[in-house]
Enzyme design. Structure first.
Site, PDB file in Angstrom:
ATOM      1  N   ASN A   1       0.861  -1.182   0.000  1.00 51.59           N
ATOM      2  CA  ASN A   1       0.000   0.000   0.000  1.00 51.59           C
ATOM      3  C   ASN A   1       0.899   1.234   0.000  1.00 51.59           C
ATOM      4  O   ASN A   1       1.427   1.620   1.039  1.00 51.59           O
ATOM      5  CB  ASN A   1      -0.895  -0.033   1.256  1.00 51.59           C
ATOM      6  CG  ASN A   1      -1.777   1.203   1.357  1.00 51.59           C
ATOM      7  OD1 ASN A   1      -1.862   1.998   0.414  1.00 51.59           O
ATOM      8  ND2 ASN A   1      -2.431   1.371   2.493  1.00 51.59           N
TER       9      ASN A   1
ATOM     10  N   LYS B   1       0.087   4.238  -0.423  1.00 49.01           N
ATOM     11  CA  LYS B   1      -0.617   5.431   0.096  1.00 49.01           C
ATOM     12  C   LYS B   1      -0.295   6.636  -0.800  1.00 49.01           C
ATOM     13  O   LYS B   1      -0.207   6.483  -2.012  1.00 49.01           O
ATOM     14  CB  LYS B   1      -0.224   5.677   1.549  1.00 49.01           C
ATOM     15  CG  LYS B   1      -0.378   4.438   2.424  1.00 49.01           C
ATOM     16  CD  LYS B   1      -0.268   4.749   3.880  1.00 49.01           C
ATOM     17  CE  LYS B   1      -0.320   3.462   4.684  1.00 49.01           C
ATOM     18  NZ  LYS B   1      -0.359   3.645   6.105  1.00 49.01           N
TER      19      LYS B   1
ATOM     20  N   HIS C   1      -9.703   0.734   4.577  1.00 44.28           N
ATOM     21  CA  HIS C   1      -8.461   1.018   5.311  1.00 44.28           C
ATOM     22  C   HIS C   1      -8.773   2.002   6.439  1.00 44.28           C
ATOM     23  O   HIS C   1      -9.614   2.887   6.282  1.00 44.28           O
ATOM     24  CB  HIS C   1      -7.417   1.611   4.356  1.00 44.28           C
ATOM     25  CG  HIS C   1      -6.064   1.696   4.981  1.00 44.28           C
ATOM     26  ND1 HIS C   1      -5.709   2.719   5.835  1.00 44.28           N
ATOM     27  CD2 HIS C   1      -4.989   0.865   4.925  1.00 44.28           C
ATOM     28  CE1 HIS C   1      -4.469   2.513   6.257  1.00 44.28           C
ATOM     29  NE2 HIS C   1      -4.010   1.398   5.715  1.00 44.28           N
TER      30      HIS C   1
ATOM     31  N   GLU D   1      -7.351   4.513   7.497  1.00 45.98           N
ATOM     32  CA  GLU D   1      -7.211   5.937   7.146  1.00 45.98           C
ATOM     33  C   GLU D   1      -8.445   6.438   6.392  1.00 45.98           C
ATOM     34  O   GLU D   1      -8.846   7.587   6.526  1.00 45.98           O
ATOM     35  CB  GLU D   1      -5.924   6.147   6.335  1.00 45.98           C
ATOM     36  CG  GLU D   1      -4.691   6.034   7.218  1.00 45.98           C
ATOM     37  CD  GLU D   1      -3.428   5.555   6.515  1.00 45.98           C
ATOM     38  OE1 GLU D   1      -3.355   5.610   5.273  1.00 45.98           O
ATOM     39  OE2 GLU D   1      -2.509   5.108   7.229  1.00 45.98           O
TER      40      GLU D   1
ATOM     41  N   GLU E   1      -5.685  -5.215  10.485  1.00 47.71           N
ATOM     42  CA  GLU E   1      -4.723  -4.143  10.719  1.00 47.71           C
ATOM     43  C   GLU E   1      -5.088  -3.412  12.011  1.00 47.71           C
ATOM     44  O   GLU E   1      -5.907  -2.480  11.984  1.00 47.71           O
ATOM     45  CB  GLU E   1      -4.754  -3.140   9.564  1.00 47.71           C
ATOM     46  CG  GLU E   1      -4.406  -3.726   8.224  1.00 47.71           C
ATOM     47  CD  GLU E   1      -3.800  -2.684   7.296  1.00 47.71           C
ATOM     48  OE1 GLU E   1      -2.655  -2.862   6.909  1.00 47.71           O
ATOM     49  OE2 GLU E   1      -4.468  -1.678   6.998  1.00 47.71           O
TER      50      GLU E   1
ATOM     51  N   GLY F   1       1.774   2.269  10.992  1.00 48.00           N
ATOM     52  CA  GLY F   1       2.694   3.399  10.895  1.00 48.00           C
ATOM     53  C   GLY F   1       3.344   3.788  12.215  1.00 48.00           C
ATOM     54  O   GLY F   1       3.946   4.861  12.314  1.00 48.00           O
TER      55      GLY F   1
ATOM     56  N   SER G   1       2.960  -2.069  10.752  1.00 51.11           N
ATOM     57  CA  SER G   1       4.395  -2.083  11.085  1.00 51.11           C
ATOM     58  C   SER G   1       5.046  -3.436  10.813  1.00 51.11           C
ATOM     59  O   SER G   1       5.940  -3.864  11.545  1.00 51.11           O
ATOM     60  CB  SER G   1       4.620  -1.641  12.540  1.00 51.11           C
ATOM     61  OG  SER G   1       4.190  -0.307  12.702  1.00 51.11           O
TER      62      SER G   1
END
Ligand code: PEP
Length: 250
Positions: free
Chosen positions: A9, A11, A96, A98, A167, A173, A212
């Site tokens: 991904n 992003k 996702h 985000e 996730e 992150g 991560s």
């Protein structure tokens, strides 16, 4: 034996030349017998040109990071599943964290996006995962079960086009991954939930870990019984690191 899958991904990173350079590097390093499915998810404008250099014989496939809940029409800035299909996209990431948090995507919207993607024969990588506070309050299983409701309304044929990505939001992150034991426990739980609908699909559905994941922890995570690979963010941007993750899945 379920096939291993590693999805990158990117992003909001990588220009066209950077993306092409990275893909060419990866494809040089992977031999033709490598069975791991590698899914590259760049930004929308890069989909077509990156797709042109992806080598399916080496199991490299194209994925989008999002798609519209709308089919077509006056929706400025949106990209529909059928447009993704027209640029040869095989996969799309939906839900996702985000998208859920920054762009306020509700379960209802995600459900519509799933339907749009599946109607176009695009496989969906459906993301689920709890926040840190929820885990601290031992709510992680309830949260994930609720998020999985969206795939429960799908028929079995559609369900077989779904990849789940677990996730945990606290791991995305942050440099703090879920331990292999924590991840395995959740992946097992996800399979048990899906088994309530269909045991064959529960055994066959790929469940990826994301958060991560890097060259240092990938092999331990991927060796867990119910972990079928990873959805990788920052570590997928660096060729030398991402290739190690691919090798860890091989
Ligand atoms: C992600 O955002 O899907 C992700 C897993 O990010 P990272 O690998 O950077 O934690």
């Amino acid at each position: 034996m379920r096939q291993k899958i590693v999805a990158a991904n990117w992003k909001l990173n990588k220009t066209l030349s950077e993306g092409i350079e990275l893909v060419k590097f990866l494809q040089l390093k992977v031999n033709e017998y490598d069975k791991v499915i590698k899914i590259i998810c760049p930004t929308f404008p890069l989909l077509y040109p990156i797709g042109q250099v992806l080598n399916k014989e080496k199991n490299f496939y194209l994925g989008a990071q999002n798609c519209s809940a709308f089919e077509k029409g006056a929706y400025t800035g949106e990209v529909s599943a059928s447009i993704l299909k027209s640029v040869h996209c095989d996969y799309v990431i939906i839900g996702h964290s985000e998208r859920r948090s920054i762009f306020n995507e509700s379960e209802e919207i995600l459900k519509r996006k799933l339907e749009r993607a599946l109607n176009e024969n695009i496989k969906a990588i459906y993301c689920v995962g709890e926040e840190l506070e929820q885990r601290k309050n031992r709510l992680q299983f309830d949260v994930v079960e609720k998020q999985l409701e969206n795939i429960f309304s799908l028929n079995n044929e559609q369900l077989s086009q779904i990849i789940i990505a677990y996730e945990p939001i606290w791991a995305i992150g942050t440099g703090v991954n879920a331990s292999p034991k924590e991840a395995q426990e959740m992946h097992r739980f996800i399979r048990e939930i899906i088994a309530k609908k269909d045991t064959n699909i529960a055994n066959a559905i790929p469940v990826l870990y994301g958060g991560s994941c890097n060259a240092g922890n990938a092999s331990q995570l991927f060796s867990q019984k119910d972990i079928d690979g990873g959805l990788i963010g920052s570590a997928s941007l660096k060729g030398e690191e991402f290739i190690q993750i691919i090798y860890a899945a091989s």
